[in-house]
Design a protein around this motif. Structure first.
Motif, PDB file in Angstrom:
ATOM      1  N   TRP A  37      -5.945   6.759 -10.577  1.00  0.00           N
ATOM      2  CA  TRP A  37      -6.436   8.105 -10.235  1.00  0.00           C
ATOM      3  C   TRP A  37      -5.328   8.944  -9.610  1.00  0.00           C
ATOM      4  CZ3 TRP A  37     -10.355   9.418 -12.850  1.00  0.00           C
ATOM      5  CH2 TRP A  37     -11.289   8.450 -13.250  1.00  0.00           C
ATOM      6  N   GLY A  38      -4.537   8.301  -8.726  1.00  0.00           N
ATOM      7  CA  GLY A  38      -3.402   9.013  -8.155  1.00  0.00           C
ATOM      8  C   GLY A  38      -2.417   9.405  -9.246  1.00  0.00           C
ATOM      9  N   GLY A  39      -2.252   8.499 -10.212  1.00  0.00           N
ATOM     10  CA  GLY A  39      -1.335   8.786 -11.310  1.00  0.00           C
ATOM     11  C   GLY A  39      -1.835   9.940 -12.162  1.00  0.00           C
ATOM     12  N   ILE A  40      -3.136   9.924 -12.466  1.00  0.00           N
ATOM     13  CA  ILE A  40      -3.695  11.009 -13.273  1.00  0.00           C
ATOM     14  C   ILE A  40      -3.560  12.340 -12.531  1.00  0.00           C
ATOM     15  CG2 ILE A  40      -5.865  11.915 -14.205  1.00  0.00           C
ATOM     16  CD1 ILE A  40      -6.611   9.031 -14.867  1.00  0.00           C
ATOM     17  N   ALA A  41      -3.917  12.306 -11.232  1.00  0.00           N
ATOM     18  CA  ALA A  41      -3.826  13.546 -10.453  1.00  0.00           C
ATOM     19  C   ALA A  41      -2.379  14.036 -10.418  1.00  0.00           C
ATOM     20  CB  ALA A  41      -4.337  13.289  -9.031  1.00  0.00           C
ATOM     21  N   SER A  42      -1.440  13.093 -10.258  1.00  0.00           N
ATOM     22  CA  SER A  42      -0.027  13.473 -10.207  1.00  0.00           C
ATOM     23  C   SER A  42       0.401  14.086 -11.530  1.00  0.00           C
ATOM     24  CB  SER A  42       0.837  12.255  -9.919  1.00  0.00           C
ATOM     25  OG  SER A  42       0.349  11.588  -8.800  1.00  0.00           O
ATOM     26  N   ALA A  69      -2.068  20.369  -6.171  1.00  0.00           N
ATOM     27  CA  ALA A  69      -1.196  19.601  -5.287  1.00  0.00           C
ATOM     28  C   ALA A  69      -1.919  19.249  -3.996  1.00  0.00           C
ATOM     29  CB  ALA A  69       0.070  20.387  -4.995  1.00  0.00           C
ATOM     30  N   ALA A  70      -2.729  20.194  -3.490  1.00  0.00           N
ATOM     31  CA  ALA A  70      -3.478  19.922  -2.257  1.00  0.00           C
ATOM     32  C   ALA A  70      -4.440  18.764  -2.478  1.00  0.00           C
ATOM     33  CB  ALA A  70      -4.234  21.172  -1.827  1.00  0.00           C
ATOM     34  N   LEU A  71      -5.128  18.742  -3.634  1.00  0.00           N
ATOM     35  CA  LEU A  71      -6.063  17.650  -3.917  1.00  0.00           C
ATOM     36  C   LEU A  71      -5.322  16.325  -4.020  1.00  0.00           C
ATOM     37  CD1 LEU A  71      -8.493  19.336  -6.450  1.00  0.00           C
ATOM     38  CD2 LEU A  71      -8.915  18.724  -4.067  1.00  0.00           C
ATOM     39  N   THR A  72      -4.165  16.363  -4.671  1.00  0.00           N
ATOM     40  CA  THR A  72      -3.371  15.142  -4.809  1.00  0.00           C
ATOM     41  C   THR A  72      -2.943  14.637  -3.431  1.00  0.00           C
ATOM     42  OG1 THR A  72      -2.543  16.172  -6.812  1.00  0.00           O
ATOM     43  CG2 THR A  72      -1.505  14.131  -6.143  1.00  0.00           C
ATOM     44  N   PHE A  73      -2.563  15.583  -2.562  1.00  0.00           N
ATOM     45  CA  PHE A  73      -2.149  15.238  -1.198  1.00  0.00           C
ATOM     46  C   PHE A  73      -3.326  14.591  -0.450  1.00  0.00           C
ATOM     47  CE2 PHE A  73      -1.281  15.970   3.229  1.00  0.00           C
ATOM     48  CZ  PHE A  73       0.087  15.868   3.340  1.00  0.00           C
ATOM     49  N   LEU A  74      -4.496  15.218  -0.589  1.00  0.00           N
ATOM     50  CA  LEU A  74      -5.675  14.687   0.119  1.00  0.00           C
ATOM     51  C   LEU A  74      -6.040  13.295  -0.376  1.00  0.00           C
ATOM     52  CD1 LEU A  74      -8.034  17.764   0.410  1.00  0.00           C
ATOM     53  CD2 LEU A  74      -6.729  16.631   2.195  1.00  0.00           C
ATOM     54  N   LEU A  75      -5.768  13.056  -1.658  1.00  0.00           N
ATOM     55  CA  LEU A  75      -6.050  11.741  -2.227  1.00  0.00           C
ATOM     56  C   LEU A  75      -5.255  10.665  -1.492  1.00  0.00           C
ATOM     57  CD1 LEU A  75      -7.754  10.901  -4.689  1.00  0.00           C
ATOM     58  CD2 LEU A  75      -5.651  10.875  -6.014  1.00  0.00           C
ATOM     59  N   ALA A  76      -4.023  11.006  -1.126  1.00  0.00           N
ATOM     60  CA  ALA A  76      -3.156  10.012  -0.493  1.00  0.00           C
ATOM     61  C   ALA A  76      -3.409   9.905   1.001  1.00  0.00           C
ATOM     62  CB  ALA A  76      -1.693  10.379  -0.734  1.00  0.00           C
ATOM     63  N   LEU A  77      -4.096  10.907   1.575  1.00  0.00           N
ATOM     64  CA  LEU A  77      -4.195  10.969   3.030  1.00  0.00           C
ATOM     65  C   LEU A  77      -4.922   9.773   3.675  1.00  0.00           C
ATOM     66  CD1 LEU A  77      -2.964  12.961   4.882  1.00  0.00           C
ATOM     67  CD2 LEU A  77      -5.113  14.204   4.986  1.00  0.00           C
ATOM     68  N   LEU A 135       0.830  -1.201   0.000  1.00  0.00           N
ATOM     69  CA  LEU A 135       0.000   0.000   0.000  1.00  0.00           C
ATOM     70  C   LEU A 135       0.867   1.254   0.000  1.00  0.00           C
ATOM     71  CD1 LEU A 135      -3.013   0.406  -0.032  1.00  0.00           C
ATOM     72  CD2 LEU A 135      -2.945   0.779   2.415  1.00  0.00           C
ATOM     73  N   SER A 136       2.003   1.193   0.710  1.00  0.00           N
ATOM     74  CA  SER A 136       2.854   2.389   0.748  1.00  0.00           C
ATOM     75  C   SER A 136       3.414   2.679  -0.640  1.00  0.00           C
ATOM     76  CB  SER A 136       3.964   2.216   1.771  1.00  0.00           C
ATOM     77  OG  SER A 136       5.019   1.479   1.214  1.00  0.00           O
ATOM     78  N   LEU A 137       3.636   1.621  -1.439  1.00  0.00           N
ATOM     79  CA  LEU A 137       4.043   1.837  -2.827  1.00  0.00           C
ATOM     80  C   LEU A 137       2.954   2.581  -3.575  1.00  0.00           C
ATOM     81  CD1 LEU A 137       5.637  -1.459  -4.126  1.00  0.00           C
ATOM     82  CD2 LEU A 137       6.726   0.703  -3.559  1.00  0.00           C
ATOM     83  N   PRO A 186       0.958   9.663  -5.324  1.00  0.00           N
ATOM     84  CA  PRO A 186       0.383  11.009  -5.224  1.00  0.00           C
ATOM     85  C   PRO A 186       0.968  11.821  -4.084  1.00  0.00           C
ATOM     86  CG  PRO A 186      -1.224   9.336  -4.604  1.00  0.00           C
ATOM     87  CD  PRO A 186      -0.062   8.616  -5.163  1.00  0.00           C
ATOM     88  N   PHE A 187       1.311  11.147  -2.967  1.00  0.00           N
ATOM     89  CA  PHE A 187       1.814  11.875  -1.800  1.00  0.00           C
ATOM     90  C   PHE A 187       3.120  12.588  -2.127  1.00  0.00           C
ATOM     91  CE2 PHE A 187       4.238  11.963   2.187  1.00  0.00           C
ATOM     92  CZ  PHE A 187       3.347  12.645   2.986  1.00  0.00           C
TER      93      PHE A 187
END
Lengths: 302, 182, 163, 288
Positions: A287-292, A179-187, A140-142, A147-148
């Motif tokens: 989704w994390g990849g797209i956001a990134s 970037a904030a949205l991407t961060f929240l995605l990983a939170l 999961l950390s991978l 995005p984080f």
């Protein structure tokens, strides 16, 4: 004040252990109470997280047979020390630690240490459930680190520096928002909350990777988790929330922002079921990849 | 979406939790711990017979008393004893039995003593009939003297009455004072 | 008793974590434990958490009859619970075997002969509030330091010091 | 109940109509509570705590109704050979609970299970049991009906008041965990309807056909009923004494639990708990 002293003060008092432990207590209580209220329950009393830790401190430690005693007992200490040190270099108002070039990199490395400790804790415990939990945690950390890390690195890219203070001084723009949205995605996954509470799925693998821990070491793990929650919310606030020229106001704004972020994450956690590891992994890589990608593109076109 | 609506609604409503002191009321039909009324018990043994987990048993102190024993640690609160008791001496109270520190060895054990009475005719110690049963049996007021008889004497008296009823008129009734076998 | 010991003692009462153990029960007691977590009873208001592993538990809830095969398992799990610990027996089965007594695989003996039981909750099955009450009682015993295992431990310590 | 029915068959006792209705009500309330318990545990198994809380709030209404009628939440003790032991003096008092139940099921539980994307991600296509496998493993109850087998003792061989109340079985062809959820959810709606009709049409009359402890003559009987988890089968042989000479019980879990094997093959470990929960295994019921 010499540099050594300022580091000691930062780790032990402000914004380290002495400040973060009560704040972590408050935030954990807030999360549990909010979950309970969302589910129409009464929820725990305010002192609950404190009582949990104190009770664990007063209990016997059972060390399973065949487990390396040193590593087993050292892991929670290392985990706690790493998150506290990481929090100590977050530039909260009044932090005595001077900002260093490259402290973001140090911070990101320190933030990986508790995750590593959990993974190791699962593996050294010689419990099959602990090992599955450790494997899940590692995979999961991978996933969530994509995005984080991109959220932080995009900000550093915009600032042109790997220094925390520089990040705070970046003028506000679309990159901040993305970037904030991407961060929240990983939170949610970083906090091990639903729908990504895969590593601590109590009905699938009984408990998380500290299944074999008991007594004070478990208490230290709980404390370390509480401080990690503080660290993540305050990191978000410091990097993405606009600062005012008055430090005391800033502090209040940061704390409120942290609580709000927690509230949002908790709301998501309460309204969802737990995903499977493959589903979570796919979610973060698609989704994390797209956001990134969008965030990084925004830093380039700016 | 349905879940989101529900949980946000929950946030606005007061919580559904009841405090430990304010728990749901026990319905009047609740089957709680047993109560035994020694004055109505005839020690017939039906309750001990129907009790599947053998939570009820009788002991006797010959000539003095019969004791009804109940052990809560063996009871399954099914209510069969209450239903089958012919004189309604057993009732399951609606009070919920509370937690206790010892049930395995000497937890709640009820003991109810039924004193034997000497028969007014032969003197044999016996379990007296409950007052309500006696009132029902001797409502007419006839054979008042038989109230204190033991079961054997009652049987003897009844058969004597029956025999007398078949005697031809003028014949002398059987002598009073005959003894039944003991 | 100094301040820290006092705080820890209070914490033991306010944060009892539960581990559930089915020794051979008909499931009746187990399905009455689950409502404890539901909004109406909300065990969390008393700080109670249900944990799957004995290592995290303070109180072991044991339901069901003692069977030939579960006896050793109970002992194993009880030993894994870090002290101080308390045991709560649910229902009639642990104390006598209830309707299962006399079956060839059921040990018709009291659970007290296997592990020291602190609180018995009578009922078949007990109502959820009775279970909650039993847990609260066990938690109070933990605070007072008067569970059977705590008293036994003190005695052993004393014995060690004397000899 | 099944045991009483078997004993009544041996003794040739026909139970009064009111008793049959009350038995139906209790059996359906039990099905409601069992399915709600299952749905709650299933929600917990996929990590959906909020849904668990909502379902258990509904379940408490059922438990309250059962306790008010029978005097205990789990151990009802309602049936005796020849009828029922306790009456339902005020049938209308239990209708509000049914309304709340129907509302909660229709507005929260069913939409969440069938529309919430995370819940669907954990249940759709998981633990598939095809119709052929279902026949091969001889599953019964909701598990069979979720695999497209239309078997239900209540319909195939109506007992108690089911023929009179009219009964429709719920069948889904997909055979995955989602289908089992939907079958149970719709069965609950059907149970609510049955209970409501039975409560409203409770005819006056005696509760028992016999008084005291009935004599059971020499004989034997087999009875099938539809328990919440599926078909329960009782064989009772009597030698005329106070207790039966032999009782053989086949519970639905006894056949449903082995069927977990074809369901889990090739599935990830994370789904194991929800798959094995989806057949509603009652481990204690398999102790035979």
């Amino acid at each position: 004040m010499s540099a050594v002293w300022s580091y000691l003060v930062a780790i032990a008092v402000w914004p380290g252990l002495l400040f973060a432990a009560p704040l972590g207590w408050l935030e954990l209580w807030f999360m549990r109470k909010l979950v309970a209220r969302l589910q129409g329950r009464q929820g725990p009393p305010f002192f609950q997280p404190f009582f949990d830790v104190m009770k664990l401190l007063g209990k016997e430690t059972v060390i399973p047979k065949g487990v390396n005693r040193g590593i087993f007992l050292a892991l929670p200490l290392v985990s706690l020390a790493a998150v506290t040190a990481a929090l100590a270099i977050v530039p909260l108002p009044g932090n005595p630690v001077p900002s260093l070039p490259g402290d973001i990199v140090l911070l990101l490395y320190l933030m990986e240490v508790p995750v590593l400790c959990e993974v190791l804790a699962g593996y050294v415990s010689r419990s099959i459930y602990g090992q599955v939990a450790a494997m899940r945690e590692a995979i999961l950390s991978l996933a969530y680190n994509l995005p984080f890390l991109v959220a932080i690195i995009a900000m550093a890219q915009v600032a042109g520096s790997f220094q925390m203070r520089a990040l705070q001084e970046v003028p506000y723009g679309p990159v901040h928002l993305l970037a904030a949205l991407t961060f929240l995605l990983a939170l949610p996954a970083r906090m091990k909350l639903n729908p990504f509470s895969i590593a601590n799925a109590e009905h699938e693998i009984i408990a998380d990777s500290h299944i074999e821990y008991s007594g004070p070491p478990l208490a230290l793990f709980k404390l370390s988790h509480a401080i990690e929650v503080v660290l993540l919310t305050e990191l978000f606030a410091v990097v993405f929330i606009p600062a005012t020229p008055w430090p005391p106001v800033n502090l209040v704004v940061y704390l409120v922002a942290g609580i709000l972020v927690l509230g949002g994450v908790t709301l998501l956690a309460t309204a969802t079921a737990r995903l499977r590891l493959t589903q979570a992994f796919r979610f973060y890589w698609i989704w994390g990849g797209i956001a990134s990608a969008i965030t990084m593109a925004a830093t380039l076109v700016r | 979406m349905a879940m989101l609506k529900t949980i946000l609604g929950n946030l606005l409503r007061p919580s559904r939790t009841r405090a430990p002191a304010d728990m749901p009321v026990v319905p009047p039909t609740y089957r709680g711990a047993l109560g035994h009324d020694a004055s109505r018990c005839t020690a017939c043994g039906t309750c001990a017979f129907v009790c599947a987990p053998k939570a009820i048993h009788f002991t006797q102190d010959p000539g003095v008393s019969v004791s009804w024993h109940f052990f809560i640690g063996q009871c399954s609160f099914c209510g069969l004893c209450e239903q089958n008791c012919p004189t309604q001496a057993i009732h399951l109270r609606s009070a919920v039995p509370g937690s206790m520190n010892s049930a395995g060895g000497d937890g709640l054990r009820l003991e109810s003593l039924i004193h034997l009475q000497p028969c007014t005719r032969c003197g044999a110690a016996h379990v007296p009939l409950p007052a309500a049963t006696m009132d029902a049996l001797w409502a007419a007021g006839a054979e008042e003297v038989e109230r204190g008889y033991c079961p054997e004497c009652r049987r003897w008296a009844a058969s004597a009455r029956l025999r007398n009823a078949f005697l031809p008129e003028g014949a002398t009734p059987a002598a009073e004072g005959g003894r039944h076998d003991r | 008793m100094n301040l820290i010991e006092r705080v820890i003692a209070i914490s033991r009462r306010r944060s009892p974590w539960i581990c559930r153990l089915n020794a051979g029960s008909c499931n009746g007691c187990d399905i009455e434990i689950t409502p404890l977590l539901s909004p109406r009873y909300d065990a969390e208001q008393l700080g109670i958490e249900l944990h799957g592993t004995p290592k995290h538990a303070d109180i072991v809830l044991i339901s069901g009859t003692l069977t030939l095969r579960s006896r050793q398992a109970i002992l194993d799990i009880y030993d894994q619970v870090p002290s101080p610990k308390a045991v709560v027996a649910l229902g009639s089965c642990p104390s006598s075997g209830n309707v299962f007594a006399g079956s060839p695989l059921v040990l018709s003996e009291s659970l007290d002969n296997v592990v020291p039981v602190d609180v018995w909750v009578p009922g078949c099955p007990p109502r959820p509030q009775a279970i909650l009450d039993g847990i609260a009682r066990a938690a109070q015993l933990l605070e007072d330091g008067s569970t059977k295992s705590q008293i036994q431990g003190q005695r052993q310590n004393l014995g060690g010091r004397l000899s | 109940m099944t045991f009483c029915m078997a004993a009544e068959t041996i003794a040739g006792i026909e139970i009064p109509k009111r008793a049959a209705h009350i038995r139906t009500i209790i059996a359906e309330l039990e099905r409601l509570h069992s399915h709600l318990l299952w749905a709650g545990i299933g929600a917990e198994d996929i990590g959906f705590h909020s849904l668990f809380m909502e379902i258990f709030t509904l379940r408490e209404r059922v438990m309250d109704t059962l306790e008010a009628i029978s005097g205990n939440r789990v151990n009802y003790g309602m049936n005796c050979i020849g009828g029922v032991l306790r009456d339902i003096p005020d049938p209308a008092a239990h209708l509000p609970a049914l309304d709340a139940l129907a509302k909660g099921l229709g507005e929260v539980v069913i939409p969440t299970f069938t529309q919430n994307p995370t819940a669907l991600a954990r249940t759709r296509g998981v633990g598939r049991l095809t119709r052929e496998q279902a026949v091969e493993w001889a599953v019964v109850g909701p598990v069979a009906r979720a695999s497209g087998l239309d078997i239900d003792v209540r319909k195939d061989q109506p007992y108690l008041s089911y023929a009179e109340l009219g009964f429709e079985s719920v069948v889904r062809p997909e055979g995955d965990v989602l289908a089992r959820v939907v079958v149970r959810a719709l069965e609950m709606m059907e149970s609510v309807r049955l209970i409501r009709e039975a409560l409203l049409s409770l005819s006056p009359g005696p509760l028992r056909a016999t008084q005291g402890l009935p004599e059971i003559p020499v004989g034997e009987a087999t009875i099938r009923t539809e328990a919440p988890r599926g078909e329960a089968f009782y064989y009772v042989a009597s030698e005329g004494g106070a207790s039966p000479a032999r009782v053989k019980i086949r519970t639905p879990s006894f056949v449903n639990i082995p069927a977990i094997e074809p369901m889990v093959i090739g599935q990830p470990l994370a789904d194991l708990s929800i798959i094995q929960a989806s057949v509603d295994p009652c481990i204690s019921c398999t102790d035979r």
